[in-house]
Design a protein around this motif. Structure first.
Motif, PDB file in Angstrom:
ATOM      1  N   VAL A  13      46.653  37.069  46.323  1.00 56.65           N
ATOM      2  CA  VAL A  13      47.872  36.942  45.538  1.00 56.65           C
ATOM      3  C   VAL A  13      48.696  38.222  45.649  1.00 56.65           C
ATOM      4  CG1 VAL A  13      48.792  36.625  43.207  1.00 56.65           C
ATOM      5  CG2 VAL A  13      46.795  35.320  43.955  1.00 56.65           C
ATOM      6  N   MET A  15      51.388  40.904  44.315  1.00 47.27           N
ATOM      7  CA  MET A  15      51.836  41.418  43.021  1.00 47.27           C
ATOM      8  C   MET A  15      52.915  42.466  43.247  1.00 47.27           C
ATOM      9  SD  MET A  15      48.118  41.896  41.225  1.00 47.27           S
ATOM     10  CE  MET A  15      47.458  42.669  42.715  1.00 47.27           C
ATOM     11  N   GLN A  24      46.049  41.334  46.365  1.00 52.47           N
ATOM     12  CA  GLN A  24      44.701  41.388  45.818  1.00 52.47           C
ATOM     13  C   GLN A  24      43.718  40.920  46.881  1.00 52.47           C
ATOM     14  OE1 GLN A  24      44.335  39.739  41.963  1.00 52.47           O
ATOM     15  NE2 GLN A  24      42.121  39.877  41.885  1.00 52.47           N
ATOM     16  N   ALA A  29      42.724  36.398  40.899  1.00 51.71           N
ATOM     17  CA  ALA A  29      43.973  36.922  40.365  1.00 51.71           C
ATOM     18  C   ALA A  29      44.022  36.740  38.853  1.00 51.71           C
ATOM     19  CB  ALA A  29      45.154  36.218  41.010  1.00 51.71           C
ATOM     20  N   SER A  32      45.777  33.696  36.931  1.00 48.98           N
ATOM     21  CA  SER A  32      45.716  32.466  37.713  1.00 48.98           C
ATOM     22  C   SER A  32      44.977  31.399  36.907  1.00 48.98           C
ATOM     23  CB  SER A  32      44.988  32.721  39.037  1.00 48.98           C
ATOM     24  OG  SER A  32      44.753  31.511  39.721  1.00 48.98           O
TER      25      SER A  32
END
Length: 202
Positions: A13, A15, A24, A29, A32
């Motif tokens: 994910v 960010m 990540q 995450a 999530s």
């Protein structure tokens, strides 16, 4: 397909931070939707040792002399598994949104707010439906009613909640009737059970 969708929702994910984008590369995450369930599924293999069903925020009663050994045992189950430990300080221990109070062996609970809590909620003058603002008030009442084990703690917590509401420009003539109605609904099931229980006078 399910596995592919789960990986897309939980891994790699991106960010955005003030320092730029980060990806990540390990774990799930935070935030999530499937992360909580997947964490619990993964942790279930260690449930016998951890003895709880939660991936986060576990509360246990354990002898003080065994706490460090138990923490080391849990953290040695897997390289990526890392629990920390909090113990009561001055007879108080925060757990989620409640505070456990130990008064010479007599336990009670009260509503807890983290020191970093800003007290900011939806402003009363925000351009939002009235039902949302009513939910802010009822949310406080339900949370306090759920976490407080004594009426004294409930009363003190409700005073704090009213102060937060007023700092967010909620007038008393708006929140007081909502608080009263919510409390009546919370008390109604117990009252009805007491009145209609055929064994109540036995």
């Amino acid at each position: 397909t399910f596995i592919t969708l789960t990986k897309l929702a939980s891994k790699d994910v991106l960010m955005w931070t003030p320092d730029g984008y980060y990806r990540q590369v390990d774990g799930l995450a935070m935030g999530s939707q499937p992360a909580g369930s997947l964490s619990n599924i993964w942790l279930s293999q260690y449930e016998v040792t951890i003895r709880d069903n939660y991936a986060d925020d576990v509360i246990r009663s354990i002898k003080k002399d065994y706490t460090v050994d138990k923490l080391n045992e849990i953290n040695n189950l897997h390289p990526n598994l890392k629990f920390t430990l909090e113990v009561e300080t001055n007879g108080r221990l925060a757990f989620l949104d409640l505070e456990i109070i130990n008064n010479n062996g007599s336990l009670s609970t009260s509503w807890y707010r983290k020191p970093t809590d800003t007290g900011i909620v939806m402003n009363f003058h925000a351009l939002a439906p009235v039902c949302y603002k009513r939910s802010v008030v009822t949310g406080f009442v339900h949370r306090i009613h759920h976490t407080c084990s004594t009426w004294e703690n409930f009363h003190n917590s409700l005073i704090l909640a009213k102060d937060i509401l007023e700092r967010n420009q909620y007038p008393p003539d708006f929140y007081d009737p909502i608080i009263r109605d919510t409390l009546e609904k919370l008390a109604a099931p117990n009252f009805n059970q007491e009145v209609h229980d055929p064994h109540h006078n036995e």
